[in-house]
Write a protein that holds these residues in place. Structure first.
Motif, PDB file in Angstrom:
ATOM      1  N   ARG A 168     -16.962   5.432   5.886  1.00 59.18           N
ATOM      2  CA  ARG A 168     -15.585   5.972   5.881  1.00 59.18           C
ATOM      3  C   ARG A 168     -15.357   6.879   4.669  1.00 59.18           C
ATOM      4  O   ARG A 168     -14.775   7.958   4.801  1.00 59.18           O
ATOM      5  N   ILE A 180     -12.741   7.039  12.685  1.00 61.45           N
ATOM      6  CA  ILE A 180     -13.825   6.071  12.821  1.00 61.45           C
ATOM      7  C   ILE A 180     -13.251   4.804  13.430  1.00 61.45           C
ATOM      8  O   ILE A 180     -12.234   4.282  12.949  1.00 61.45           O
ATOM      9  N   LEU A 190     -17.597   7.625  15.272  1.00 63.95           N
ATOM     10  CA  LEU A 190     -16.980   8.614  14.401  1.00 63.95           C
ATOM     11  C   LEU A 190     -16.807   9.885  15.213  1.00 63.95           C
ATOM     12  O   LEU A 190     -17.753  10.349  15.842  1.00 63.95           O
TER      13      LEU A 190
END
Length: 195
Positions: A168, A180, A190
């Motif tokens: 992330r 995500i 993602l």
């Protein structure tokens, strides 16, 4: 067993193909199942994998039709800027430095989509909770597909290193505006759309 965690998410990946998509790049294509699904939509597909044996199997299975299979290392390829409408990575991005997504981002045409079905190691209580939920579902799926055929050649597998919070953080920097989502079967999705 024929059940394949990555194949399970093909439909989710196909839903991310942008309307009017003409060109696609499938990174870490393995034996080419997903690349063929893209090509079946009339998309011109470049499918890349660093493992010679899986590319040979993909070429043999395609009979010369469908995707263009390339034996290459994506980290060393020169990708045309702004060329692809869709780029997919199914359980392959953890085989290369995550920063490779910058080159993939730059290879997207305006409005193009980068979709990554990624793997992550279990490190947090939430990771372990999702794993616990996935175990019985995984067992049932394997039972349901027992006896069905699997690929004779399989792509080499490497364990993931980046935990989901690290993915992330990296994505926030390299793919601003991306989303995500954690999935079952030790995966995340993602999605990044180039403006």
């Amino acid at each position: 067993m024929a059940f394949n965690h990555n194949d399970h998410y093909h439909r989710a990946m196909l839903r991310r193909v942008p309307a009017g998509c003409k060109t696609a790049l499938d990174v870490g294509c393995g034996t080419g199942r997903f690349a063929h699904r893209l090509a079946a939509r009339g998309i011109e597909v470049d499918a890349v994998d660093p493992a010679a044996e899986v590319i040979e199997a993909a070429v043999a299975a395609s009979g010369g039709a469908g995707p263009r299979f390339l034996h290459a290392d994506i980290t060393r390829m020169e990708l045309r800027a702004g060329h692809y409408d869709y780029i997919s990575c199914l359980a392959s991005i953890h085989h290369v430095p995550f920063g490779t997504v910058a080159a993939l981002r730059d290879a997207l045409a305006p409005g193009g989509v980068l979709a990554i079905l990624g793997c992550y190691p279990e490190r947090t209580p939430m990771d372990y909770a999702w794993s616990l939920a996935a175990v019985p579902v995984n067992a049932l799926a394997r039972l349901a597909t027992a006896g069905t055929s699997a690929d004779a050649v399989e792509a080499p597998v490497k364990p993931p290193q980046l935990a989901l919070p690290e993915v992330r953080r990296e994505a926030d920097v390299l793919l601003p505006g991306s989303t995500i989502r954690r999935l079952l079967f030790w995966r995340y999705l993602l999605v990044y759309r180039k403006r």
